[in-house]
Design an enzyme around this catalytic site. Structure first.
Site, short mmCIF file in Angstrom:
data_model
loop_
_atom_site.label_atom_id
_atom_site.label_comp_id
_atom_site.label_asym_id
_atom_site.label_seq_id
_atom_site.Cartn_x
_atom_site.Cartn_y
_atom_site.Cartn_z
N GLY A 171 -12.41 -0.74 -4.74
CA GLY A 171 -11.39 0.31 -4.75
C GLY A 171 -10.40 0.16 -5.90
O GLY A 171 -10.46 -0.80 -6.68
N ASP A 172 -9.48 1.12 -5.93
CA ASP A 172 -8.51 1.20 -7.02
C ASP A 172 -7.58 -0.02 -7.08
O ASP A 172 -7.34 -0.59 -8.14
CB ASP A 172 -7.68 2.48 -6.79
CG ASP A 172 -6.81 2.81 -7.96
OD1 ASP A 172 -7.38 3.06 -9.04
OD2 ASP A 172 -5.59 2.78 -7.82
N LEU A 173 -7.10 -0.42 -5.92
CA LEU A 173 -6.15 -1.55 -5.89
C LEU A 173 -6.82 -2.84 -6.35
O LEU A 173 -6.25 -3.62 -7.13
CB LEU A 173 -5.61 -1.72 -4.47
CG LEU A 173 -4.59 -2.83 -4.28
CD1 LEU A 173 -3.32 -2.52 -5.06
CD2 LEU A 173 -4.26 -3.02 -2.81
N ARG A 214 -17.21 -0.53 1.64
CA ARG A 214 -17.99 0.41 2.45
C ARG A 214 -18.65 1.44 1.57
O ARG A 214 -19.71 1.95 1.88
CB ARG A 214 -17.09 1.12 3.46
CG ARG A 214 -16.57 0.21 4.53
CD ARG A 214 -15.74 0.97 5.52
NE ARG A 214 -14.68 1.72 4.84
CZ ARG A 214 -13.96 2.67 5.39
NH1 ARG A 214 -14.18 3.00 6.63
NH2 ARG A 214 -12.99 3.29 4.72
N LYS A 219 -0.05 -1.84 2.83
CA LYS A 219 0.72 -0.70 3.31
C LYS A 219 -0.13 0.56 3.20
O LYS A 219 -1.12 0.55 2.47
CB LYS A 219 2.00 -0.57 2.51
CG LYS A 219 1.77 -0.53 0.99
CD LYS A 219 2.53 0.53 0.33
CE LYS A 219 1.65 1.27 -0.61
NZ LYS A 219 2.17 2.38 -1.25
N HIS A 255 4.17 -5.34 -2.54
CA HIS A 255 4.15 -6.09 -3.80
C HIS A 255 5.49 -6.09 -4.53
O HIS A 255 5.73 -6.94 -5.37
CB HIS A 255 3.00 -5.62 -4.72
CG HIS A 255 3.23 -4.30 -5.37
ND1 HIS A 255 3.04 -3.10 -4.75
CD2 HIS A 255 3.63 -4.00 -6.63
CE1 HIS A 255 3.32 -2.12 -5.59
NE2 HIS A 255 3.67 -2.63 -6.73
N LYS A 281 7.84 -9.37 -6.90
CA LYS A 281 8.27 -9.26 -8.31
C LYS A 281 9.33 -10.31 -8.60
O LYS A 281 10.27 -10.48 -7.84
CB LYS A 281 8.84 -7.86 -8.59
CG LYS A 281 7.77 -6.76 -8.58
CD LYS A 281 8.42 -5.40 -8.77
CE LYS A 281 7.43 -4.27 -8.56
NZ LYS A 281 6.84 -3.72 -9.75
N HIS A 308 8.40 0.07 -0.28
CA HIS A 308 9.02 -0.68 -1.37
C HIS A 308 10.55 -0.58 -1.44
O HIS A 308 11.24 -1.59 -1.50
CB HIS A 308 8.45 -0.21 -2.71
CG HIS A 308 6.95 -0.25 -2.76
ND1 HIS A 308 6.22 -1.29 -2.25
CD2 HIS A 308 6.04 0.62 -3.29
CE1 HIS A 308 4.94 -1.06 -2.44
NE2 HIS A 308 4.80 0.09 -3.07
N LYS A 335 6.81 11.22 -8.35
CA LYS A 335 5.74 11.23 -9.36
C LYS A 335 6.05 12.26 -10.44
O LYS A 335 6.75 13.25 -10.19
CB LYS A 335 4.41 11.60 -8.69
CG LYS A 335 3.95 10.61 -7.63
CD LYS A 335 3.47 9.32 -8.24
CE LYS A 335 2.89 8.38 -7.20
NZ LYS A 335 2.77 7.00 -7.69
C1 BG6 Z 1 2.14 1.58 -5.01
C2 BG6 Z 1 2.15 3.05 -4.76
O1 BG6 Z 1 2.30 0.85 -3.83
O2 BG6 Z 1 3.20 1.23 -5.91
C3 BG6 Z 1 2.01 3.81 -6.06
O3 BG6 Z 1 1.09 3.40 -3.88
C4 BG6 Z 1 3.07 3.36 -7.05
O4 BG6 Z 1 2.07 5.21 -5.84
C5 BG6 Z 1 3.08 1.84 -7.18
O5 BG6 Z 1 2.79 3.96 -8.31
C6 BG6 Z 1 4.24 1.35 -8.03
O6 BG6 Z 1 4.17 -0.02 -8.19
P1 BG6 Z 1 4.18 -0.71 -9.62
O7 BG6 Z 1 4.47 -2.14 -9.35
O8 BG6 Z 1 2.81 -0.48 -10.18
O9 BG6 Z 1 5.24 -0.02 -10.38
#
Ligand code: BG6
Length: 490
Positions: free
Chosen positions: A16-18, A47, A148, A178, A182, A240, A326
């Protein structure tokens, strides 16, 4: 520093993307920095691509590190990392391939390595995967990282916590946010509690308002499906920004160990007043409804600004303004503490309101590597007592070598391997935030359109913060700030 015990790390959602942007590059960076355990294996699972071979997964990981990582996937470090990777299809109905891959990884390490499961999968799939981990016995000797959003409202968060608790007790659950990993967010604890300078003024007597501002220039980045069901409030605020608020507003914990730190943060969430829909501005950028995987009549907000109140002795009456969205004008992560202004009459100043507003602030830019600045008014050289905005700035990048710095995900995965929950979110804290959010979720204010590349719905967003103004310092410069966005209010 202590190294974690030997581990088999299982990455659900490995294609996946993450995983591509953060987790695989982050794991490689940890390995290269010598921070992973002596013995580790990483089992990818997905999956959507159940028939991936070990080699294809290694290639996938290499591409991810090459595109998004901080270090090249080459040389002996990459070779060792690559050899640790294998793949086991994840199907909650047929866990056979995953079990085989985990057993083989454990056999190759020998002894009794611990297991760490990272659920980088949609929340709708959490319950079945947690159940599978329990039923198969994989949950033994293990910890779980949960991504999350932790639910979509109070009831679903409670249900999710209940489901997870049937298999894992709270000490083995790592709800990851996350932002809390930081460096510069962690540094707020040092700034506040290791120095005598600021703590005496860190309260309602001296601070008039707080802004936590995370505008993004990013759009959906192909995540229309995820975003439609989430929106800016659940994607950024509940997770966040309110977590950052917890760190800014908390009382000094007795130690930085997990329990006292989490308890103090939870107390802040307990003091949150229910969010009043009238204190919220929701926006949607023009063109959002034409994005892939987005409904043509979508009610999802892509922008949100709101006023929160922490009703305790330290903060009563001090508004906390949070903003994120966004396709905005800038990509920033900034906390601003506005200090109460002393009377300036003695200076017989002709400062314009805008300049006056640039003094008397503490600004924390927590976009890695981050900086902190005190803004104040100083006398301009010359015969007259002429005031002008000035600044003292600490910059991480100029002050410290960055080589040992870890990104948010890296730091938190390392902490999870070490079993340290200090920077992870507790069940009661999450539920309390959802509870405070209930009036807003039940009665959301109308959506305002905004043009991409702007600062969101004007004038509603500027009216929300009056008599203050949205404040963003100039990007990356020691220069005196300009108000953000070019409008009189930013
Ligand atoms: C993610 C959100 O958790 O955090 C994203 O799903 C967002 O939409 C991102 O862009 C921002 O985090 P960072 O650390 O990449 O600025």
């Amino acid at each position: 520093m202590t190294r974690p015990d030997n581990h088999v790390i299982v990455l659900f959602g490995a294609t996946g993307d993450l995983a591509k942007r953060k987790l695989l590059p982050g794991l490689f960076h940890l390995a290269r920095a010598g921070l992973l355990p002596d013995g580790y294996r990483i089992v990818g699972s997905s999956r959507s691509r159940p028939s991936l071979s070990d080699d294809a997964f290694r290639k996938h990981a290499q591409d991810a590190v090459a595109t998004f990582g901080r270090c090249e996937p080459s040389g002996p470090a990459w070779q060792t990392f690559e050899e640790s990777l294998s793949f086991g299809a994840a199907d909650a109905q047929d866990p056979g391939p995953l079990l085989a891959a985990v057993r083989s990884a454990e056999d190759s390490l020998g002894g009794r390595p611990r297991r760490l499961f990272h659920l980088a999968i949609p929340p709708s799939a959490f319950a079945s995967f947690i159940g599978m981990l329990g039923d198969t016995g994989l949950a033994e000797n293990s910890k779980v990282i949960v991504e999350k959003p932790f639910g979509t409202d109070l009831a679903s968060a409670q249900a999710l916590n209940e489901t997870i608790h049937t298999v894992f007790d709270e000490s083995r659950i790592f709800r990851i946010d996350h932002f809390l990993g930081k460096e510069s967010v962690d540094n707020i604890l040092a700034l506040r509690f290791a120095n005598g300078l600021l703590e005496p003024i860190w309260n309602r007597d001296h601070i008039s308002h707080v802004q936590i501002d995370v505008p993004e220039t990013l759009g959906l980045e192909g995540r229309g499906h995820f975003y439609e069901g989430t929106g800016a409030f659940r994607d950024m605020i509940v997770t966040h920004l309110i977590q950052v608020l917890g760190i800014v507003a908390m009382e000094p914990p007795v130690s930085l160990a997990a329990q006292p730190l989490r308890d103090e943060k939870t107390k802040v969430f307990e003091a949150l007043r229910p969010i009043e829909p009238g204190h919220v501005v929701r926006g949607q950028y023009e063109g959002y409804r034409g994005e892939p995987d987005v409904a043509p009549d979508s009610p999802t907000e892509t922008f949100i600004a709101l006023r929160l109140e922490v009703d305790n002795w330290r903060w009563a009456g001090v508004p906390f303004y949070l903003r994120s969205g966004k396709n905005l004008a800038q990509q920033r992560e900034v906390i601003t503490l506005g200090l109460r202004e002393p009377p300036l009459r003695m200076f017989r100043t002709d400062l314009r309101r805008q300049e006056e507003d640039q003094g008397n602030k503490l600004v924390i830019d927590f976009g890695d590597p981050g900086w902190i600045a005190a803004r104040f008014l100083a006398k301009e050289p010359g015969p007259a007592m002429q005031l002008t905005p000035a600044s003292m700035t600490f910059r991480y990048a100029r002050s410290f070598c960055q080589d040992n710095g870890l990104e948010g995900y890296e730091r938190l995965i390392l902490d999870a391997l070490l079993g340290d929950q200090a920077l992870f979110t507790a069940a009661d804290g999450i539920e309390r935030i959802w509870q405070a959010s209930t009036p807003l979720l039940e009665n959301p204010p109308p959506l305002h359109p905004y043009a991409p590349g702007t600062w969101g719905p004007d004038p509603a967003v500027n009216e929300l913060i009056e008599p203050h103004q949205w404040y963003l310092p100039a990007v990356g410069e020691d220069a005196i700030d300009r108000p953000a966005g070019g409008s009189p209010h930013g």
